[in-house]
Structures are given as C-alpha cells and as structure tokens.
Design a protein around this motif. Structure first.
Motif, PDB file in Angstrom:
ATOM      1  N   SER A  50      -7.612   3.196  -8.093  1.00  0.00           N
ATOM      2  CA  SER A  50      -7.577   4.629  -7.752  1.00  0.00           C
ATOM      3  C   SER A  50      -7.851   5.437  -8.614  1.00  0.00           C
ATOM      4  O   SER A  50      -8.132   6.304  -8.293  1.00  0.00           O
ATOM      5  CB  SER A  50      -6.135   4.730  -7.039  1.00  0.00           C
ATOM      6  OG  SER A  50      -6.249   6.071  -6.599  1.00  0.00           O
ATOM      7  N   VAL A  59       0.973  -1.241  -0.313  1.00  0.00           N
ATOM      8  CA  VAL A  59      -0.297  -0.203  -0.613  1.00  0.00           C
ATOM      9  C   VAL A  59       1.032   1.298  -0.172  1.00  0.00           C
ATOM     10  O   VAL A  59       0.827   2.477  -0.742  1.00  0.00           O
ATOM     11  CB  VAL A  59      -0.820  -0.113   0.942  1.00  0.00           C
ATOM     12  CG1 VAL A  59      -1.799   1.283   1.245  1.00  0.00           C
ATOM     13  CG2 VAL A  59      -1.966  -1.326   1.294  1.00  0.00           C
ATOM     14  N   GLN A  92      -2.646  10.262  -4.368  1.00  0.00           N
ATOM     15  CA  GLN A  92      -2.322   9.577  -3.401  1.00  0.00           C
ATOM     16  C   GLN A  92      -3.341   9.331  -1.953  1.00  0.00           C
ATOM     17  O   GLN A  92      -3.425   7.656  -1.214  1.00  0.00           O
ATOM     18  CB  GLN A  92      -1.159   9.903  -2.395  1.00  0.00           C
ATOM     19  CG  GLN A  92      -0.544  10.288  -4.319  1.00  0.00           C
ATOM     20  CD  GLN A  92       1.230  11.312  -3.538  1.00  0.00           C
ATOM     21  OE1 GLN A  92       0.701  12.362  -2.835  1.00  0.00           O
ATOM     22  NE2 GLN A  92       2.072  10.450  -4.156  1.00  0.00           N
ATOM     23  N   THR A 143       3.310   1.194  -3.052  1.00  0.00           N
ATOM     24  CA  THR A 143       1.758   2.471  -4.351  1.00  0.00           C
ATOM     25  C   THR A 143       1.961   3.107  -4.034  1.00  0.00           C
ATOM     26  O   THR A 143       2.035   4.616  -5.871  1.00  0.00           O
ATOM     27  CB  THR A 143       0.943   1.002  -4.935  1.00  0.00           C
ATOM     28  OG1 THR A 143       0.928  -0.269  -4.864  1.00  0.00           O
ATOM     29  CG2 THR A 143      -0.007   1.423  -5.452  1.00  0.00           C
ATOM     30  N   THR A 144       1.138   3.704  -2.867  1.00  0.00           N
ATOM     31  CA  THR A 144       0.711   5.302  -2.987  1.00  0.00           C
ATOM     32  C   THR A 144       1.566   7.078  -3.264  1.00  0.00           C
ATOM     33  O   THR A 144       2.185   7.591  -3.968  1.00  0.00           O
ATOM     34  CB  THR A 144       0.383   5.037  -1.408  1.00  0.00           C
ATOM     35  OG1 THR A 144      -0.785   4.159  -1.119  1.00  0.00           O
ATOM     36  CG2 THR A 144      -0.056   6.629  -1.073  1.00  0.00           C
ATOM     37  N   THR A 149      -4.801   5.713  -3.472  1.00  0.00           N
ATOM     38  CA  THR A 149      -4.739   4.788  -3.710  1.00  0.00           C
ATOM     39  C   THR A 149      -4.537   4.114  -2.040  1.00  0.00           C
ATOM     40  O   THR A 149      -4.316   3.066  -1.722  1.00  0.00           O
ATOM     41  CB  THR A 149      -3.442   4.733  -3.907  1.00  0.00           C
ATOM     42  OG1 THR A 149      -3.729   5.367  -5.266  1.00  0.00           O
ATOM     43  CG2 THR A 149      -2.564   4.181  -4.012  1.00  0.00           C
ATOM     44  N   LEU A 150      -4.339   5.102  -1.108  1.00  0.00           N
ATOM     45  CA  LEU A 150      -3.490   4.915   0.639  1.00  0.00           C
ATOM     46  C   LEU A 150      -5.514   4.021   1.436  1.00  0.00           C
ATOM     47  O   LEU A 150      -5.135   2.870   1.692  1.00  0.00           O
ATOM     48  CB  LEU A 150      -3.587   6.193   1.554  1.00  0.00           C
ATOM     49  CG  LEU A 150      -2.710   5.381   2.237  1.00  0.00           C
ATOM     50  CD1 LEU A 150      -2.068   4.349   2.660  1.00  0.00           C
ATOM     51  CD2 LEU A 150      -2.436   6.442   3.078  1.00  0.00           C
TER      52      LEU A 150
END
Length: 494
Positions: free
Chosen positions: A351, A173, A380, A176-177, A383-384
């Motif tokens: 996302s 996570v 971001q 990727t963020t 995504t998180l």
C-alpha cells in the motif's frame, strides 16, 4: 466433522487482533509525526522487543508451520540442518542494514524503503520499478499465506476452506487497514508469542502421542534410518543445502518487508536488543517446528500417499491426531498467526508503494498539495482494495502454493539485495547500476524459473543474484556518479 471447540480459540484470537488494531490506531493519532509517518512507519517508535517480534513474525510465514515441517517429516534431520541458516536472517538484516538505514531515513525523513532508494540513486524510474516489483511479488506471497492458513483451518476444524478464508482473511484486511504500521507491529508481536506457545503445545502433544522421544527415535532408526543422516538417502543433496542457505538465509538481507523494520525502531539500544531477542526466537521457532515435523513420524507412520500425497497435509493431520479439541484449537492459532502476520506486513508495504511512492510523489512533481485527510483516506482505501483483491484470488487459488511463495522470495532477493547492500556501503553505486541490477536480476530470475534452467543443480536464485551483482557493478562503473551532496548522507566521512 465440524468442531466448535477447535474453532473458538482461533475466533477469539482474531477478535483480539481487531480490538488491538482499533486501540493502536487511537494511540497513533496522538503522534506528532503526521499520518503518513504514523500509518506506514509507526512514527519510528518501536522498542527492541516489538521490533524483534514483528520482524520474526513477518519472516515466519505459514510455510514455517506447514510446508517446512511437512518436508521434515518426509526428509528427516537433513531438513533441520538446512533450516539452521534461518537463524541468521534477522541478525543479517538488522545487523548489516539496521543502523545505516535508520540513520539515513531519519536524515531524509523517509517513510518507505523506496524513499531511501529514490534519494540514494536519484531516480524516479528506479523507485517506480521497485514499487511495481514489490506489489507483484508481495501479491504472490500474500495469496500463498491466505491459502495456506485457510487450508490448515479446514483440515483441523472440519469447516470449509471458504469459511476459514472469510474468517481470518477479511479480519487481516480490516485490522491492517485500521491499525497501520503500529497496529501491525503490536499484533505481529502477539502473533509471534502465540506461534511459540502453539509450537510448545504441539511438541508435548506429539511426544505423548508417539510414546516419548526415545520410542519415536527408535521407530525412525528401525524403519527410516536414512532420516537420521544429513543427505537423507539422496533427498537432501549438497546443491539443495547451498540453494536453501542462500534463498532463506544469506540473501534475506535484501527483503523490503524486513528492511522497512530497520527504519522503525526508537534508538540504538532497541536495535541491539532486537537483534539478540529476534535471533533466539527465530532460531527456536524455525528449528523447533522442523524438529516437530521429524517427530511426527512417530504418529504418522504411513507413506505420503496415505496422507493425500502432499507434505502440506502432514502438520494439520498431526495436530488433529495428537491433541484434543481445545489444544488443537490453541495450536492452529500458530500457523494462522504466521499467515496473518506476514500478510499484514506485506499488505502495508504494498500500500505504501502505491500511495506514498507513486501517487504522492507524482503530486509533488506537479506541485499539488496532498492534504493529511486525503493521504489518510487514500492509504486506507488502497490497503483495503489490495487486501480484497488478494482475498478474491485466494477463493480459487492457483496450484503449487509453496513454489509460488519461494518464487516470490527469490524474485524480491534478486531485485533488491545489491541495490540495498551496495547502495549503503559502496560509494560508486549509482543509478545506472541500480536500474541494470533490478531489471537484470529480476528478469533473469523469472526466465530461468519459467524455463527450469539451473547451474550445477542450484536454485535459480543463484543465477538471478549473480546477474544482479554483475549488472550492478558494471552499470555503476560506466554510469554517471551520484552528486556529492547526495553521497554525504550515506558516506559523511568520505
């Protein structure tokens, strides 16, 4: 029993993922394409090798290292013959859609696959439906990856399932963020390389532990001769061959997580290079792991009941049995890498569906400007948040993870195959057909899966994809044609 020697290689690998993502994020800031293009598409700068490896890593989930080889242990060479079709997966998506999608997306300055679909079919309704379907089915797939990775971590290292989930789940996570598409692509490439290394290490370990190839084959021929036949004593009927060839082969051409890769490469030379490299690697990886699954019969000679009545336990036990602690630690990076590479790619696409395809589109319709800084923050944060939700679900996972993974695969294919393929190559495809196709195919597939309805014993993907095609053709023939100025983007010479 906890084993620090097994844990250490995986831990170092995950730390490396974080450092790479931070570095690539800094590199991405130098791009002139703007945050959205950079974060969700890597500013269309992927070379052939990275494109090949990130597509391979996204396609090869934890099932390729756990569930698939476990089935091969139970079934035999029939499972390998079935898996051969996976060699075509990358060739189909990049070979059929690669160039067309890339050309169109550059003309439109499209960042997501939904950008392309919205323009091609002139429909916000279709775009919103597509985003919803992507989020739902990607969510199911990501849960399966988290759970599969954590379970193999638990089985091999002796540490708890929760420890494994926390250790690599949160790392996925975070990186990727931070890293965005460029970071994910580079880490995917590293993951694919590590998968191949792990596979080779495990192959030699299994051969050594089993007394060599001839000894293993003699053992199988003596005790389970049906494993050497294509139909595996009835475990591999023709209907299963056909179903799997369609589900994990032919129809993977329409998976959104693969199609988005078609928009990210640098030039035609990179595309051609990726097709060659990717086809070789994906073939070696999927056929190779299933072959190792068969060879594991030389080590694990009991019945399935002796190993917890689950084929998902076979490979973790094989790794622990055939390798010393250090090599086992290196080898489990393979399935963990398969898990995290798939999750990171799906997480980023999900996302983008929310931020770029829903939120920013709505702001555009209201004529409200979204600043670069706000777009960055929302992307971001989204995504998180999605990653944390998937992580939370995985703490108390649902049952039948393998089935959930395959269910999501089929759902995405039923929804998207024909709106992508016919949209790019059939001039008459239009909004009416596309909406009918995505709704009809998805609903039919889900209902038939829920009720267990099959035709001639074939997987429900056959019903879903057939309804999707019929709806697409009929809807397009009776619906209003696209505007000529829109069609010129896709059919400039017609």
């Amino acid at each position: 029993m906890h084993n620090l020697s097994v844990l250490l290689p995986g831990f170092l690998f995950l730390i490396a993922m974080l450092f790479i993502s931070v570095f690539m994020r800094r590199e991405g800031k130098k791009s002139s394409g703007g945050f959205i293009s950079e974060y969700f598409l890597g500013s269309r700068s992927l070379g052939g090798f990275v494109l090949a490896m990130t597509t391979v890593a996204t396609y090869s989930s934890v099932s390729s290292f756990v569930g698939g080889p476990g089935q091969a242990w139970d079934v035999g060479f029939g499972w390998i013959y079935m898996s051969v079709v996976q060699v075509t997966a990358l060739f189909l998506v990049l070979g059929i859609l690669g160039k067309k999608i890339a050309i169109v997306s550059r003309k439109l300055n499209a960042v997501t696959v939904i950008d392309v679909l919205r323009h091609r079919y002139e429909s916000d309704v279709l775009a919103n439906l597509s985003a919803l379907i992507i989020i739902l089915f990607f969510g199911a797939t990501m849960v399966a990856q988290f759970v599969g990775g954590a379970k193999i971590f638990e089985a091999v290292t002796g540490y708890s399932y929760i420890t494994g989930l926390v250790l690599f789940g949160l790392v996925i996570v975070i990186y990727t963020t931070v890293g965005g598409f460029r970071g994910v692509s580079i880490t995917d490439t590293l993951c694919a390389i590590v998968m191949l290394i792990g596979m080779v290490v495990l192959l030699f370990g299994v051969l050594k532990a089993g007394g060599g190839y001839e000894a293993i084959m003699d053992n199988i021929a003596k005790n389970q001769p049906e494993m050497l036949t294509p139909l595996a004593g009835g475990k591999m009927p023709y209907t299963l061959y056909i179903s799997q060839w369609l589900l994990v082969g032919v129809f993977t051409v329409g998976l959104p997580q693969s199609v988005v890769r078609c928009m990210s490469y640098k030039d035609t030379k990179s595309l051609h290079k990726a097709i060659i490299i990717g086809t070789i690697v994906i073939g070696a990886m999927n056929i190779g792991m299933n072959f190792i699954g068969v060879l594991s019969r030389g080590i694990l000679t009991g019945t399935l009941a002796d190993y917890g009545n689950s084929v998902d336990n076979i490979m973790p036990i094989t790794i622990a049995t055939s390798l010393n602690a250090v090599l086992a630690g290196i080898t489990i990076i393979g399935p963990i890498a398969a898990s995290i590479s798939t999750v990171s790619s799906l997480l980023l696409t999900a996302s983008s569906s929310i931020v770029k395809d829903i939120y920013m589109r709505e702001m555009q319709k209201r004529e409200k400007e979204v600043t670069e800084r706000r777009a960055a923050s929302y992307s971001q944060i989204c995504t998180l948040v999605i990653g944390i939700i998937i992580f939370a679900i995985s703490v108390r996972p649902p049952d039948v993870i393998w089935k959930i993974n395959m269910f999501a695969f089929g759902g995405l294919e039923s929804a998207f195959v024909f709106i992508f393929v016919l949209g790019m190559f059939w001039k008459k495809a239009n909004k009416t057909g596309a909406i009918a196709s995505i709704v009809g195919g998805t609903v039919t597939y889900c209902v038939t899966m829920l009720l267990g309805i099959k035709v001639m014993g074939l997987h429900q993907i056959v019903i879903g994809i057939s309804v999707s095609l019929i709806c697409m053709v009929i809807g397009s023939l009776i619906g209003k044609p696209n505007k000529k100025e829109v069609l010129t983007y896709y059919f400039p010479d017609k």
